[in-house]
Write an enzyme that holds these catalytic residues in place. Sequence first.
Site, PDB file in Angstrom:
ATOM      1  N   GLY A  64       0.829  -1.200   0.000  1.00  0.00           N
ATOM      2  CA  GLY A  64       0.000   0.000   0.000  1.00  0.00           C
ATOM      3  C   GLY A  64       0.861   1.246   0.000  1.00  0.00           C
ATOM      4  O   GLY A  64       0.439   2.288  -0.511  1.00  0.00           O
ATOM      5  N   PRO A 162       6.753 -21.953  -1.588  1.00  0.00           N
ATOM      6  CA  PRO A 162       6.044 -20.858  -0.919  1.00  0.00           C
ATOM      7  C   PRO A 162       6.969 -19.701  -0.582  1.00  0.00           C
ATOM      8  O   PRO A 162       8.135 -19.898  -0.257  1.00  0.00           O
ATOM      9  CB  PRO A 162       5.493 -21.514   0.349  1.00  0.00           C
ATOM     10  CG  PRO A 162       6.386 -22.677   0.596  1.00  0.00           C
ATOM     11  CD  PRO A 162       6.800 -23.171  -0.750  1.00  0.00           C
ATOM     12  N   CYS A 165       6.572 -12.261   2.764  1.00  0.00           N
ATOM     13  CA  CYS A 165       7.326 -11.017   2.773  1.00  0.00           C
ATOM     14  C   CYS A 165       6.902 -10.168   3.956  1.00  0.00           C
ATOM     15  O   CYS A 165       5.718 -10.124   4.300  1.00  0.00           O
ATOM     16  CB  CYS A 165       7.062 -10.273   1.457  1.00  0.00           C
ATOM     17  SG  CYS A 165       7.917  -8.697   1.273  1.00  0.00           S
ATOM     18  N   HIS A 207      13.575 -12.383  -5.493  1.00  0.00           N
ATOM     19  CA  HIS A 207      12.557 -11.708  -4.682  1.00  0.00           C
ATOM     20  C   HIS A 207      12.961 -10.267  -4.388  1.00  0.00           C
ATOM     21  O   HIS A 207      12.153  -9.339  -4.518  1.00  0.00           O
ATOM     22  CB  HIS A 207      12.374 -12.501  -3.377  1.00  0.00           C
ATOM     23  CG  HIS A 207      11.347 -11.952  -2.446  1.00  0.00           C
ATOM     24  ND1 HIS A 207      10.134 -12.579  -2.228  1.00  0.00           N
ATOM     25  CD2 HIS A 207      11.350 -10.858  -1.648  1.00  0.00           C
ATOM     26  CE1 HIS A 207       9.433 -11.876  -1.346  1.00  0.00           C
ATOM     27  NE2 HIS A 207      10.155 -10.826  -0.967  1.00  0.00           N
ATOM     28  N   GLU A 208      14.229 -10.059  -4.000  1.00  0.00           N
ATOM     29  CA  GLU A 208      14.683  -8.715  -3.635  1.00  0.00           C
ATOM     30  C   GLU A 208      14.840  -7.807  -4.848  1.00  0.00           C
ATOM     31  O   GLU A 208      14.535  -6.610  -4.784  1.00  0.00           O
ATOM     32  CB  GLU A 208      15.996  -8.799  -2.855  1.00  0.00           C
ATOM     33  CG  GLU A 208      15.911  -9.578  -1.553  1.00  0.00           C
ATOM     34  CD  GLU A 208      14.789  -9.107  -0.644  1.00  0.00           C
ATOM     35  OE1 GLU A 208      14.461  -7.889  -0.660  1.00  0.00           O
ATOM     36  OE2 GLU A 208      14.229  -9.943   0.079  1.00  0.00           O
ATOM     37  N   HIS A 211      11.649  -6.303  -5.720  1.00  0.00           N
ATOM     38  CA  HIS A 211      11.333  -5.124  -4.908  1.00  0.00           C
ATOM     39  C   HIS A 211      11.893  -3.853  -5.548  1.00  0.00           C
ATOM     40  O   HIS A 211      11.247  -2.796  -5.523  1.00  0.00           O
ATOM     41  CB  HIS A 211      11.907  -5.272  -3.498  1.00  0.00           C
ATOM     42  CG  HIS A 211      11.015  -6.002  -2.540  1.00  0.00           C
ATOM     43  ND1 HIS A 211       9.729  -5.584  -2.249  1.00  0.00           N
ATOM     44  CD2 HIS A 211      11.226  -7.112  -1.793  1.00  0.00           C
ATOM     45  CE1 HIS A 211       9.195  -6.412  -1.360  1.00  0.00           C
ATOM     46  NE2 HIS A 211      10.074  -7.345  -1.073  1.00  0.00           N
TER      47      HIS A 211
END
Length: 236
Positions: A64, A162, A165, A207-208, A211
């Site tokens: 968000g 799986p 975060c 994953h990073e 980001h």
Amino acid sequence: MLRLRALSGLPRLLSGASCLGAASVLRLGPGRPYSVKRRSYWQALQRWLRGPPTPPFRRPCLVGAPVLRAVAAAVPPEQVRGPEVQRLVAALVAALRRADAVGLSAPQLGVPLRVLAVEVPERIVQAQAPRLRLARDMTAVPLRVLINPRLRVLDSRTVVLPEACHSVPGFSACVARHRAVEVTGLDERGEPVRWEASGWVARILQHEVDHLNGQLFIDRMDSRTFQNLHWMEELE
């Protein structure tokens, strides 16, 4: 930030929520209320006196926050050794260890720069059951800081496991990631680095880097596997 606890299914995840009043409760329809973070009047007064926190934050931003959806900017190489970037690196490492995480990116601390940190202590690997360590191809990794990382796929085969975060606390889902990748960039001293990684470490890096590109694991997940990690508790 890739969260180990959700992958192992061991300790409970800390739920994230907005900071409202001391006795605030959020209800989403009938049933049990979902408590929002509580703050004493003294804590509220301290917050009012200090003003709102400024980046880099002590804890990861939650989904968000606009910074999590922006493409992070590259750090000028001549500024890597400067005080601002070094302060960011120190904050990133401190937050990584405070959260007992295995990866963390600068946008998660509210700073839209292409900086990430990865660390997988041996104790975390050994805490997993042998069959899980084997299935996830888990290995310990000393602290590595990467600035302006560029990721290249070395093995295009994918593995589905799986993920969770700290920016999406309390949830997990299965995500397909490439088996092996190469990451190049600069370290915290501004020196060029090249890192080939496979298995679970390759997953953390992917994953990073996501980001840094404004993506979360929920953008890549198999939506049928998306779950609240506390769903069984809610049935009690």
